[in-house]
Design an enzyme around this catalytic site. Structure first.
Site, PDB file in Angstrom:
ATOM      1  N   HIS A 230       0.964  -5.047  -2.517  1.00 16.69           N
ATOM      2  CA  HIS A 230       2.399  -5.367  -2.633  1.00 16.69           C
ATOM      3  C   HIS A 230       2.966  -4.822  -3.946  1.00 16.69           C
ATOM      4  O   HIS A 230       4.012  -4.173  -3.961  1.00 16.69           O
ATOM      5  CB  HIS A 230       2.541  -6.891  -2.552  1.00 16.69           C
ATOM      6  N   GLU A 231       2.268  -5.076  -5.045  1.00 14.27           N
ATOM      7  CA  GLU A 231       2.772  -4.624  -6.355  1.00 14.27           C
ATOM      8  C   GLU A 231       2.788  -3.099  -6.448  1.00 14.27           C
ATOM      9  O   GLU A 231       3.705  -2.511  -7.031  1.00 14.27           O
ATOM     10  CB  GLU A 231       1.931  -5.205  -7.494  1.00 14.27           C
ATOM     11  N   HIS A 234       5.893  -1.790  -4.958  1.00 11.68           N
ATOM     12  CA  HIS A 234       7.019  -1.757  -5.914  1.00 11.68           C
ATOM     13  C   HIS A 234       6.875  -0.581  -6.875  1.00 11.68           C
ATOM     14  O   HIS A 234       7.836   0.125  -7.173  1.00 11.68           O
ATOM     15  CB  HIS A 234       7.052  -3.033  -6.756  1.00 11.68           C
TER      16      HIS A 234
HETATM   17 ZN    ZN Z   1       7.356  -8.337  -5.057  1.00 11.21          ZN
END
Ligand code: ZN
Length: 313
Positions: A230-231, A234
């Site tokens: 997830h990170e 980003h």
């Molecule tokens: Zn996030």
């Protein structure tokens, strides 16, 4: 970012500018572990999250205007690079093998350590998830990851993510294409910087992840290593799937249906907006449980390619 909460994760919304904000969303009054947040120059703001508090002292929400500015800037950079023949041919997607540097920020007494096996397993999770290996519906982003080095420190402040700007600047390795992962013990699952902030914040570029979110870690429902996925999403320029709530713009990706708020757990059939499509609860950029995650969409893969070409290639 992804916050660590007992149930819901937080939301993050982006913005530019300076700082990050986040707030835990939902959950009960006792929810403590925010899931993630975006770092410097970015921010997160869950709709309605302000009521929950939890925003950092120097953070602010990213306004729709700021989000539009990021999109416009990125489009301009891509046009300029295409005009110069830089980047991939029109219609093709950028791919890369990303060197990864792990920084294990242990306490003075050694707490917060992870094994080399856990790091190896985390690398395998990154490679599997970005290759679309968890679902037939998942996009293969073409991005792979290779372990460049692992560093271990003993520092109580760093372990707790204190003085984070300082420790990141002192320990970060590589250039714009290098992924630095700092493993810490904090109240979030993870925090990330966005690619469009790299040029003015080179020293802190990367992701901070809770050490117990790695495979074999102790955070229930969030210990399969997909917080890092997830990170990294980003870090490669993806917003949360709930970014912008029930709006057509939403997360700037057309094939991830709009959703009003982060997902907690794995509620099959969730449909939080009247816009078309069920909530993308299986998407790595939602806040679902690790076991619920199984895909990036083709549109997200294209956005990753564009962001890589614009800011990290
Ligand atoms: Zn996030």
């Amino acid at each position: 970012m992804r916050s660590l909460i007992t149930r819901p994760r937080l939301l993050a919304v982006l913005l530019t500018g300076t700082a990050l904000a986040f707030s835990p969303l939902g959950g009960t009054a006792t929810a403590k572990l925010p899931l993630d947040q975006l770092d410097s120059l970015n921010c997160i703001t869950p709709a309605g999250a302000s009521a929950k508090g939890g925003r950092g002292p120097d953070t602010r929400e990213m306004s729709p205007a700021e989000q539009r500015a990021v999109e416009a800037q990125t489009a301009q950079i891509l046009r300029d690079k295409a005009a110069r023949g830089v980047g991939v041919p029109k219609g093709a997607l950028a791919t890369a093998t990303v060197p990864v540097y792990f920084h294990v920020m242990r306490a003075a007494a050694g707490n917060g350590d992870v094994t080399d096996s856990q790091i190896s397993q985390q690398m395998a999770v990154l490679n599997k998830t970005f290759a679309g290996g968890e679902s037939p519906a998942a996009a293969n982003t073409g991005f792979t990851f290779t372990l460049a080095d692992t560093f271990r420190y003993n520092n109580n402040q760093w372990h707790q993510d204190k003085q984070s700007s300082t420790y990141r600047k002192q320990t970060r390795k590589g250039g714009a294409n290098a992924l630095n992962i700092w493993l810490v013990d904090f109240s979030y699952l993870g925090i990330a910087t966005f690619p469009w902030d790299y040029s003015r914040s080179k020293g802190v570029d990367g992701i901070r992840v809770h050490f117990d979110s790695l495979p074999g870690g102790s955070i229930a429902n969030y210990n399969l290593g997909e917080t890092a996925t997830h990170e990294v999403g980003h870090w490669l320029g993806l917003y949360h799937t709930f970014q912008g709530g029930c709006t057509a713009t939403n997360d700037e990706v057309a094939d991830t249906a709009a959703q009003s708020s982060p997902t907690n757990g794995c509620p099959d059939g969730r449909d939080s907006c009247t816009l078309p499509g069920l909530d993308p609860i299986n998407n790595y950029m939602d806040y679902s449980y690790d076991s619920c995650y199984n895909q990036f969409s083709p549109g997200q893969s294209t956005r990753i390619s564009d962001m890589w070409t614009a800011y990290r290639a």
